[in-house]
Write a protein that holds these residues in place. Structure first.
Motif, mmCIF file in Angstrom:
data_model
loop_
_atom_site.group_PDB
_atom_site.id
_atom_site.type_symbol
_atom_site.label_atom_id
_atom_site.label_comp_id
_atom_site.label_asym_id
_atom_site.label_seq_id
_atom_site.Cartn_x
_atom_site.Cartn_y
_atom_site.Cartn_z
ATOM 1 N N ILE A 207 24.964 13.829 55.051
ATOM 2 C CA ILE A 207 23.752 14.346 54.466
ATOM 3 C C ILE A 207 22.755 14.407 55.384
ATOM 4 N N LEU A 208 21.906 15.354 55.151
ATOM 5 C CA LEU A 208 20.684 15.728 56.274
ATOM 6 C C LEU A 208 19.663 14.531 55.876
ATOM 7 N N MET A 209 19.047 13.843 57.008
ATOM 8 C CA MET A 209 18.264 12.794 56.981
ATOM 9 C C MET A 209 16.778 13.012 56.027
ATOM 10 N N GLU A 210 16.495 14.433 55.955
ATOM 11 C CA GLU A 210 15.260 14.737 55.219
ATOM 12 C C GLU A 210 15.602 14.852 53.911
ATOM 13 N N ASP A 211 16.785 14.718 53.440
ATOM 14 C CA ASP A 211 17.408 14.575 51.747
ATOM 15 C C ASP A 211 17.494 13.149 51.263
ATOM 16 N N VAL A 212 17.182 12.470 52.203
ATOM 17 C CA VAL A 212 17.578 10.981 51.901
ATOM 18 C C VAL A 212 16.044 10.077 52.125
ATOM 19 N N ARG A 213 15.677 9.051 51.371
ATOM 20 C CA ARG A 213 14.420 8.320 51.485
ATOM 21 C C ARG A 213 15.052 6.849 51.534
ATOM 22 N N LEU A 214 14.319 5.896 52.210
ATOM 23 C CA LEU A 214 14.570 4.576 52.694
ATOM 24 C C LEU A 214 14.077 3.768 51.338
ATOM 25 N N VAL A 215 15.059 2.939 50.843
ATOM 26 C CA VAL A 215 14.877 2.044 49.653
ATOM 27 C C VAL A 215 14.589 0.570 50.257
ATOM 28 N N THR A 216 13.514 -0.205 49.868
ATOM 29 C CA THR A 216 13.159 -1.229 50.273
ATOM 30 C C THR A 216 12.688 -2.272 49.117
ATOM 31 N N PRO A 217 13.073 -3.530 49.249
ATOM 32 C CA PRO A 217 12.319 -4.477 47.974
ATOM 33 C C PRO A 217 10.820 -4.543 48.324
ATOM 34 N N TYR A 218 10.036 -4.465 47.228
ATOM 35 C CA TYR A 218 8.572 -4.677 47.347
ATOM 36 C C TYR A 218 8.359 -5.680 46.384
ATOM 37 N N GLN A 219 7.504 -6.683 46.706
ATOM 38 C CA GLN A 219 6.810 -7.738 45.867
ATOM 39 C C GLN A 219 5.828 -7.155 45.061
ATOM 40 N N ILE A 220 5.704 -7.528 43.602
ATOM 41 C CA ILE A 220 4.814 -6.849 42.761
ATOM 42 C C ILE A 220 4.089 -7.988 42.153
ATOM 43 N N THR A 223 0.850 -9.929 35.567
ATOM 44 C CA THR A 223 0.403 -11.187 34.820
ATOM 45 C C THR A 223 1.338 -11.037 33.453
ATOM 46 N N ASP A 224 1.656 -12.335 32.825
ATOM 47 C CA ASP A 224 2.541 -12.483 31.562
ATOM 48 C C ASP A 224 1.200 -12.484 30.432
ATOM 49 N N LYS A 225 1.969 -12.779 29.307
ATOM 50 C CA LYS A 225 1.200 -12.935 28.153
ATOM 51 C C LYS A 225 0.224 -14.174 28.105
ATOM 52 N N ASP A 226 0.512 -15.185 28.837
ATOM 53 C CA ASP A 226 -0.265 -16.137 28.891
ATOM 54 C C ASP A 226 -1.494 -16.081 30.009
ATOM 55 N N GLY A 227 -1.254 -14.956 30.680
ATOM 56 C CA GLY A 227 -2.213 -14.881 31.984
ATOM 57 C C GLY A 227 -2.071 -15.284 33.311
ATOM 58 N N ASN A 228 -0.631 -15.978 33.252
ATOM 59 C CA ASN A 228 -0.239 -16.184 34.574
ATOM 60 C C ASN A 228 0.189 -15.191 35.463
ATOM 61 N N HIS A 229 -0.140 -15.408 36.748
ATOM 62 C CA HIS A 229 0.531 -14.558 37.570
ATOM 63 C C HIS A 229 1.915 -14.748 38.197
ATOM 64 N N VAL A 230 2.471 -13.709 37.980
ATOM 65 C CA VAL A 230 4.111 -13.671 38.316
ATOM 66 C C VAL A 230 4.383 -12.560 39.402
ATOM 67 N N GLN A 231 5.165 -13.274 40.226
ATOM 68 C CA GLN A 231 5.715 -12.408 41.520
ATOM 69 C C GLN A 231 7.023 -11.822 41.285
ATOM 70 N N THR A 232 7.091 -10.623 40.993
ATOM 71 C CA THR A 232 8.496 -9.833 40.789
ATOM 72 C C THR A 232 8.968 -9.076 41.946
ATOM 73 N N TRP A 233 10.205 -8.973 42.412
ATOM 74 C CA TRP A 233 10.802 -8.102 43.243
ATOM 75 C C TRP A 233 11.307 -6.663 42.577
ATOM 76 N N THR A 234 11.113 -5.619 43.133
ATOM 77 C CA THR A 234 11.766 -4.395 42.607
ATOM 78 C C THR A 234 11.839 -3.408 43.697
ATOM 79 N N ASP A 235 12.762 -2.585 43.616
ATOM 80 C CA ASP A 235 13.184 -1.541 44.782
ATOM 81 C C ASP A 235 12.170 -0.467 44.674
#
Length: 521
Positions: A207-220, A223-235
């Motif tokens: 596949i041409l390299m211009e037709d693909v994109r890099l996927v990396t985990p990112y930390q977001i 805040t939950d319902k109680d107002g606590n800060h929660v760190q979650t990972w997502t692609d």
């Protein structure tokens, strides 16, 4: 005075000096125009070559991608309209290979390094960002490498995520494992009988390299319902990757920390592999994306710990002995740990997988103090070597395993190698013996005689007759014929001296009468 001195002949008039100046001016103008013409011709040739490259790429795409797709759509429409009366297009000698990809469809036209380099130079001259790959020391460097996770953003496989299996630097393509599979002609890859029977083979098409994109985990952080800060990972899909040379920080060669200052340009390479060291970031941020070879998995860490423990087991028992109380405590702890491990293993393997994933994700933000270049992946075998797939057409047939005493090696090779090894051992023994004997009181004549005998013994004996090539045999025959011809035409030295003396006497006799006659006159 300088003009007069530089002229071939000193000029005596102002007109001659003027002519000399005008001549030099014209010659200088001619040389300047020749250099400019050569420069224009070089630029025109480079533009022509670049234009030909991109024209060939467009022509290949038209003939092998666009035109077959249009024909397939046209045939599909025609088959739908005709219904049961649709024609059978898989006819002829290659009916079984109808619709399979061939060599032309699988080999895209390559982009030379010089062309890519000139494209980036032209973009930088216009104030634009260079396009990837970057060219350093006549070598291409891509922001996506093997073992990266990418997502396809174009084509029928759009939206799928996979791991890069290979990067094709010539055509700027990537092979993603398990994605963009197509049926190709199996005769292009078949090496055994069972593969030859199958007409088609499913492979991953690049596949041409211009037709693909890099996927990396990112930390977001949320805040939950109680107002606590929660760190979650997502692609996250990185639309644009910024590639930058490693120019600040720790010098890879001297290990000196320059901080925010740049270290010397000649030190911006990996000392082990000689490859330029790059850092890649999410464009517009300083969020660094680690390379695949920089991430250490927990399984690898466990293996290294086990290897370290096994290597230290050879130490002495001093310092390992314990008192009976410590031994009993150790038994209690070991039993508790075993129970805990059994409970953990019996409870969940998903938790262990999540822990391994979390350990891997925790390393994403860790920037190594001393980044390294990509590891050098050497091919298993040379492409010109006769591999096992060629030597063994089928596992059911008898195999040929060439060794030192069977063809294609000559039969005399093994004894000659053995004899040579024995001669080397004998020479080494004689050298040791000569060294001990020379240490004794020996006369200078005896020492000289021993050195001459040793040199004669170690003198190469020449090439054996069985190992000579046809050219060497022919050269020896011609050399022997020339020597024989020279011996036949060779003149005796005494006869030559007698004839030379007679010739000199005849010359003297011819000069004497003329001299006497001139004196009488």
């Amino acid at each position: 005075m300088s003009q007069l001195a530089s002229a071939a002949k000193p000029a005596r008039t102002a007109r001659q000096l003027k002519n000399i100046r005008e001549t030099r001016k014209v010659k200088g103008a001619i040389r300047w125009h020749e250099r400019q013409r050569e420069r224009r011709q070089k630029i025109a040739q480079e533009r022509h070559d670049d234009k030909q490259v991109f024209q060939q790429i467009r022509q290949w795409h038209t003939e092998n991608v666009s035109r077959p797709i249009n024909e397939a759509r046209k045939n599909l429409k025609q088959d739908y309209e005709l219904g049961p009366l649709r024609p059978n297009r898989a006819v002829g000698q290659d009916a079984e290979k109808y619709g399979l990809l061939g060599v032309e469809q699988l080999t895209r036209k390559a982009i030379p390094v010089e062309t890519q380099k000139r494209v980036n130079e032209a973009r930088e001259a216009r104030g634009l960002d260079p396009v990837y790959p970057l060219v350093v020391k006549d070598q291409k460097y891509f922001p996506i490498v093997r073992d990266d996770r990418v997502m396809v953003i174009k084509g029928p496989e759009k939206g799928k995520i996979g791991v890069v299996q290979d990067v094709m630097s010539g055509t700027h393509e990537v092979v993603v494992k398990g994605i963009n599979k197509r049926f190709a002609d199996a005769s292009l890859f078949a090496t055994q009988e069972d593969e030859i029977k199958n007409v088609r083979r499913e492979i991953e098409v690049p596949i041409l390299m211009e037709d693909v994109r890099l996927v990396t985990p990112y930390q977001i952080s949320t805040t939950d319902k109680d107002g606590n800060h929660v760190q979650t990972w997502t692609d996250v899909v990185v639309d644009n990757v910024f590639l930058e040379r490693h120019t600040t920080g720790i010098d890879p060669f001297t290990k000196i920390d320059y901080g925010t200052r740049e270290f010397p340009e000649e030190h911006r390479f990996d000392p082990e592999t000689g490859i330029p060291v790059f850092n890649r970031y999410i464009a517009g941020t300083r969020r660094r994306i680690q390379w695949p070879w920089e991430t250490v998995l927990p399984e690898q860490e466990d293996k290294s710990e086990k290897m370290a423990y096994s290597s230290g087991s050879n130490k002495s028992l001093i310092g390992k002995l314990k008192t009976p109380i410590e031994t009993a405590k150790g038994w209690i702890k070991s039993s508790k740990s075993k129970d805990d491990n059994e409970q953990s293993t019996e409870s969940t393997e998903e938790e262990l997988a999540a822990q391994r994933l979390q350990a891997k994700l925790d390393q994403v933000n860790q920037v190594p103090e001393l980044p390294r270049g990509a590891p050098v992946h050497l091919p298993a075998d040379h492409e010109d070597d006769t591999g096992r797939n060629k030597a063994e057409p089928s596992p059911n047939t008898s195999s040929f395993y060439p060794t030192l005493v069977y063809p294609p090696f000559p039969r005399q090779l093994a004894p000659e190698i053995q004899t040579h090894a024995q001669e080397v051992e004998a020479a080494e023994r004689s050298e040791k013996q000569d060294w001990y004997e020379n240490k004794k009181e020996v006369s200078a004549e005896e020492r000289t005689r021993r050195k001459a005998a040793k040199a004669e013994r170690l003198r190469p004996k020449g090439i054996p007759e069985t190992m000579k090539t046809p050219l060497q045999l022919r050269w020896e025959v011609e050399r022997r014929q020339k020597l024989e011809q020279r011996e036949k035409t060779k003149v005796d030295r005494n006869a030559l001296m007698i004839a030379l003396g007679a010739h000199i006497d005849a010359k003297k006799a011819a000069r004497i009468p003329a001299k006497v006659g001139s004196e009488l006159d």
